[in-house]
Motif scaffolding. Structure first.
Motif, PDB file in Angstrom:
ATOM      1  N   VAL A   1      32.979  18.238  26.393  1.00 56.63           N
ATOM      2  CA  VAL A   1      34.140  18.985  25.419  1.00 56.63           C
ATOM      3  C   VAL A   1      35.353  18.345  26.149  1.00 56.63           C
ATOM      4  CG1 VAL A   1      32.593  21.012  25.313  1.00 56.63           C
ATOM      5  CG2 VAL A   1      33.619  20.819  27.876  1.00 56.63           C
ATOM      6  N   TYR A   2      36.847  18.871  25.874  1.00 60.01           N
ATOM      7  CA  TYR A   2      37.758  18.545  26.149  1.00 60.01           C
ATOM      8  C   TYR A   2      38.596  20.206  26.336  1.00 60.01           C
ATOM      9  CZ  TYR A   2      37.052  13.737  24.196  1.00 60.01           C
ATOM     10  OH  TYR A   2      37.094  13.192  24.043  1.00 60.01           O
ATOM     11  N   PRO A   3      38.670  20.676  27.715  1.00 56.94           N
ATOM     12  CA  PRO A   3      39.358  22.485  27.844  1.00 56.94           C
ATOM     13  C   PRO A   3      40.736  22.213  27.822  1.00 56.94           C
ATOM     14  CG  PRO A   3      38.778  21.340  30.418  1.00 56.94           C
ATOM     15  CD  PRO A   3      38.138  20.796  28.726  1.00 56.94           C
ATOM     16  N   LYS A   4      41.400  22.491  28.105  1.00 55.71           N
ATOM     17  CA  LYS A   4      43.064  23.275  26.995  1.00 55.71           C
ATOM     18  C   LYS A   4      43.543  23.457  28.483  1.00 55.71           C
ATOM     19  CE  LYS A   4      46.835  25.932  24.425  1.00 55.71           C
ATOM     20  NZ  LYS A   4      47.036  26.885  24.021  1.00 55.71           N
ATOM     21  N   ASP A   5      43.254  24.272  29.441  1.00 58.47           N
ATOM     22  CA  ASP A   5      43.453  24.137  30.230  1.00 58.47           C
ATOM     23  C   ASP A   5      43.682  22.628  31.358  1.00 58.47           C
ATOM     24  OD1 ASP A   5      40.854  25.100  33.113  1.00 58.47           O
ATOM     25  OD2 ASP A   5      41.171  23.532  31.199  1.00 58.47           O
ATOM     26  N   GLU A   6      43.139  21.555  30.573  1.00 57.37           N
ATOM     27  CA  GLU A   6      43.028  19.993  31.406  1.00 57.37           C
ATOM     28  C   GLU A   6      44.063  19.320  30.702  1.00 57.37           C
ATOM     29  OE1 GLU A   6      39.375  20.361  34.255  1.00 57.37           O
ATOM     30  OE2 GLU A   6      39.731  18.564  32.933  1.00 57.37           O
TER      31      GLU A   6
ATOM     32  N   ASP B   1      36.125  28.762  21.400  1.00 57.83           N
ATOM     33  CA  ASP B   1      35.587  26.879  21.704  1.00 57.83           C
ATOM     34  C   ASP B   1      36.533  26.060  21.859  1.00 57.83           C
ATOM     35  OD1 ASP B   1      34.035  24.736  20.835  1.00 57.83           O
ATOM     36  OD2 ASP B   1      33.707  25.637  18.774  1.00 57.83           O
ATOM     37  N   CYS B   2      36.327  24.902  21.730  1.00 52.52           N
ATOM     38  CA  CYS B   2      37.285  23.814  22.380  1.00 52.52           C
ATOM     39  C   CYS B   2      36.879  22.607  21.672  1.00 52.52           C
ATOM     40  CB  CYS B   2      37.349  24.172  24.026  1.00 52.52           C
ATOM     41  SG  CYS B   2      36.109  23.812  24.708  1.00 52.52           S
ATOM     42  N   PRO B   3      38.094  21.588  22.184  1.00 49.62           N
ATOM     43  CA  PRO B   3      37.667  20.199  21.180  1.00 49.62           C
ATOM     44  C   PRO B   3      36.262  19.684  21.564  1.00 49.62           C
ATOM     45  CG  PRO B   3      39.713  20.311  21.803  1.00 49.62           C
ATOM     46  CD  PRO B   3      39.006  21.245  22.211  1.00 49.62           C
ATOM     47  N   ARG B   4      35.377  18.578  20.764  1.00 49.68           N
ATOM     48  CA  ARG B   4      34.265  18.685  21.315  1.00 49.68           C
ATOM     49  C   ARG B   4      34.312  16.953  21.131  1.00 49.68           C
ATOM     50  NH1 ARG B   4      29.700  21.634  18.107  1.00 49.68           N
ATOM     51  NH2 ARG B   4      30.308  23.932  18.983  1.00 49.68           N
ATOM     52  N   SER B   5      34.037  15.838  22.053  1.00 54.35           N
ATOM     53  CA  SER B   5      33.756  14.755  21.775  1.00 54.35           C
ATOM     54  C   SER B   5      32.847  14.144  20.696  1.00 54.35           C
ATOM     55  CB  SER B   5      33.246  14.156  22.914  1.00 54.35           C
ATOM     56  OG  SER B   5      31.419  13.994  23.389  1.00 54.35           O
TER      57      SER B   5
ATOM     58  N   ALA C   1      36.206  20.986  31.903  1.00 56.54           N
ATOM     59  CA  ALA C   1      35.964  19.659  32.108  1.00 56.54           C
ATOM     60  C   ALA C   1      34.133  19.542  32.043  1.00 56.54           C
ATOM     61  CB  ALA C   1      36.295  18.273  32.251  1.00 56.54           C
ATOM     62  N   ALA C   2      33.181  19.306  31.029  1.00 52.78           N
ATOM     63  CA  ALA C   2      32.045  18.803  30.961  1.00 52.78           C
ATOM     64  C   ALA C   2      31.860  17.563  30.593  1.00 52.78           C
ATOM     65  CB  ALA C   2      30.802  19.779  30.613  1.00 52.78           C
ATOM     66  N   PHE C   3      31.274  16.412  31.873  1.00 46.29           N
ATOM     67  CA  PHE C   3      30.737  15.294  31.589  1.00 46.29           C
ATOM     68  C   PHE C   3      29.311  14.915  31.485  1.00 46.29           C
ATOM     69  CE2 PHE C   3      35.252  15.566  33.374  1.00 46.29           C
ATOM     70  CZ  PHE C   3      36.217  14.444  32.573  1.00 46.29           C
TER      71      PHE C   3
END
Length: 584
Positions: A235-240, A266-270, A291-293
């Motif tokens: 995911v791509y969080p807004k704060d980054e 929610d936030c954008p997903r890869s 951010a999660a990887f």
């Protein structure tokens, strides 16, 4: 009397010799402790070391081998279920652009032509890993006939969803809507804006029908040291978004305030994560507050129909062709950029040899079935193709087997482009294969973020992660203890062998020079063998850590530090200094 007194005083001031067992115990424990401590300190001060990346590269072939074996067991149990999880990559190559007299970026009619094959052989889902940034080119209301690429068959009668008077854009739109009307989801690659929304281009984002298609993120950052694709964003969080935003102001000016998957909470997903959630109903929940990887395991097995790249005329090729011995000889096509085999053990040996020394082998071929757009028949009829296809073209049965019921990812396959990633097994490959590998990893029955997340060592970690690290540390201690004990035993045997030869002690005598040479050879051999044993033990520990869902880079970094401490014998000297003792 004076001599005896001096000797007594000398013995009192001399360092005592430590007990053998406790000396080895303390030395092995100190190696593990120093490895963990340095793994905490080095990344924050000096960045990731190449030693950790080297360890990870050595472990990557074994991880891929075990990944394939586990998948084979799952496929044998649920054959029908895994057919829908198969991934086919459809690549746009330079040859098809030349045949269609198209430039890059390609125009909408070109994609309409590709989608025609997917409508003919309906897949499970479609992901277009190309950001469609071009505009409509002309207003849809104008009945002017657009310029069609030469690969489009002008004699085909228009179907129910298209007329020859439609614009290029509407032609493409109809092809997409025909897929979605049959329940086939379509995912579009998109860029992130400063508002943390995903956009393609104003025409697509403002269209009432196409704006509802799922936009997915394709941003990816390779590892800062070796540039390899070890991790993949979820995911791509807004704060980054502000620190990572690199898009032009022209693209952000047309940002849509609302996009699928970017609602409140929610936030954008890869791409891979969105496909996993939407198509396969994955139960993996990822919070959007950071951010999660995920860690990426690259499969070892090679596809029967893979990427058809030829070997590049570069320095590595020259070095490899002048190198002997090579472990990748005997392939059917020696001119391919990669090596392939039906024997996974052979692939494992080739990948491991290349990880040790690159000229020993070419990289492995890609794992996923790959269809080159240049091999698609240029003129597509309503039924089966009339006559035998050309040697370079695929028949309808072959296309049906490649597309029907499988998930299809469309990407580019240009040898020199910015959409390339580096895999630890396949070397430089198109970026679409990273999305395929990430989706493949997610489909391997992972329902918890802890199973796939690529986390790093921190002092503030959940208790479960500390338990895993300490458990691996305990197992590592046992391994180091055994290795240290064997090294001590070997040195003791050699010392006794050396001590028995009293004629070696006379300085500058021929026998003295022989003794020096034998001792030097012994020390060098022991150093090399101990390094090989430590690295082999490290690879086994990385695989064990992977089974415990500990990211391989975390284990590799701890091991790289611990191995350096033990191999250079820092732990022995430090332990002797702390305990004021010396080993017997």
């Amino acid at each position: 009397m004076a001599t005896q007194k001096e000797e007594e005083q000398g013995h009192k001031g001399a360092k005592h010799e430590g007990g053998g067992f406790w000396h080895l115990f303390g030395r092995a424990a100190l190696s593990v402790v120093l490895g963990i401590v340095l793994a905490f300190l080095l990344p924050t001060r000096f960045g990731e070391e190449m030693g950790a990346q080297t360890m990870a590269r050595y472990a990557a072939p074994f991880s891929g081998y075990l990944f394939d074996r586990e998948r084979e067991k799952a496929v044998d149990k649920e054959q029908s279920d895994w057919h829908g999880k198969s991934i086919t990559v459809l690549v746009i190559d330079a040859e098809v652009l030349a045949a269609c007299k198209e430039g890059w970026p390609a125009h909408y009619p070109f994609y309409s032509w590709l989608l025609g094959y997917l409508n003919k052989f309906p897949p499970k889902g479609v992901f277009i890993d190309v950001i469609l940034s071009q505009s409509k080119g002309q207003d849809a209301a104008k009945p002017k006939k657009p310029n069609k690429p030469e690969c489009i068959d002008e004699t085909v009668k228009p179907g129910p969803h298209k007329t020859l008077e439609d614009s290029d854009f509407n032609d493409f739109k109809n092809g997409v809507m025909r897929l979605t009307s049959h329940g086939i989801p379509v995912f579009l690659a998109a860029r992130r804006t400063t508002e943390n929304t995903l956009t393609t281009n104003p025409d697509l984002d403002s269209d009432h029908d196409l704006k509802n298609l799922r936009r997915v993120g394709i941003e990816f950052s390779a590892h800062s040291v070796d540039r390899l694709a070890w991790t993949y964003p979820l995911v791509y969080p807004k704060d980054e978004s502000a620190s990572k935003q690199t898009q032009s102001t022209e693209q952000t000016a047309h940002a849509m305030p609302e996009q699928p998957g970017t609602s409140e909470g929610d936030c954008p997903r890869s791409a891979a994560f969105a496909i996993f959630k939407d198509v396969y109903s994955g139960k993996l929940d990822v919070p959007c507050d950071r951010a999660a990887f995920m860690s990426v395991t690259w499969p070892l097995d090679t596809a029967a129909y893979g990427l058809r790249w030829r070997e590049s005329m570069d320095e590595e090729r020259e070095e490899r062709h002048g190198f002997w011995p090579r472990v990748d000889s005997g392939d059917d096509d020696e001119e391919m950029y990669c090596t392939s085999s039906e024997d996974q053990i052979r692939l494992l040996l080739r990948a491991e040899a290349r990880a040790f020394l690159r000229p020993l082998s070419r990289p492995l071929c890609v794992h996923y079935r790959t269809i080159h757009a240049s091999r698609l028949p240029k003129q597509m009829g309503d039924g089966l193709n009339v006559g035998a296809p050309k040697d370079t073209e695929l028949s309808d049965p072959e296309l049906s087997d490649a597309f029907r019921g499988r998930f299809v990812m469309i990407g580019t396959s240009f040898a020199y482009s910015n959409d390339l990633v580096l895999s630890p097994l396949q070397d430089r490959i198109p970026g679409v294969f990273l999305h395929a590998a990430a989706l493949d990893n997610l489909l391997s029955d992972h329902s918890d973020l802890e199973d796939v997340e690529a986390w790093e060592l921190k002092f503030k970690m959940p208790v479960t992660r500390w338990v895993k690290i300490l458990l691996l540390g305990g197992i590592g201690f046992i391994g180091f203890f055994i290795i240290v004990s064997i090294k001590k035993k070997v040195r003791k045997v050699f010392a006794e062998f050396h001590h028995e030869r009293t004629h070696w002690r006379k300085r500058f005598h021929p026998h003295w020079w022989v003794a020096k040479s034998i001792t030097a050879s012994f020390n060098i051999a022991l150093l090399a063998i101990s390094l090989a044993v430590l690295v082999s033990f490290g690879v086994a520990m990385i695989l064990l850590g992977a089974g415990m869902h500990v990211p391989f880079l975390v284990v590799a970094h701890i091991l790289a530090c611990a191995i350096a401490v033990e191999w250079l014998e820092w732990s022995e000297h430090l332990f002797n200094w702390i305990t004021d003792s010396k080993e017997k």
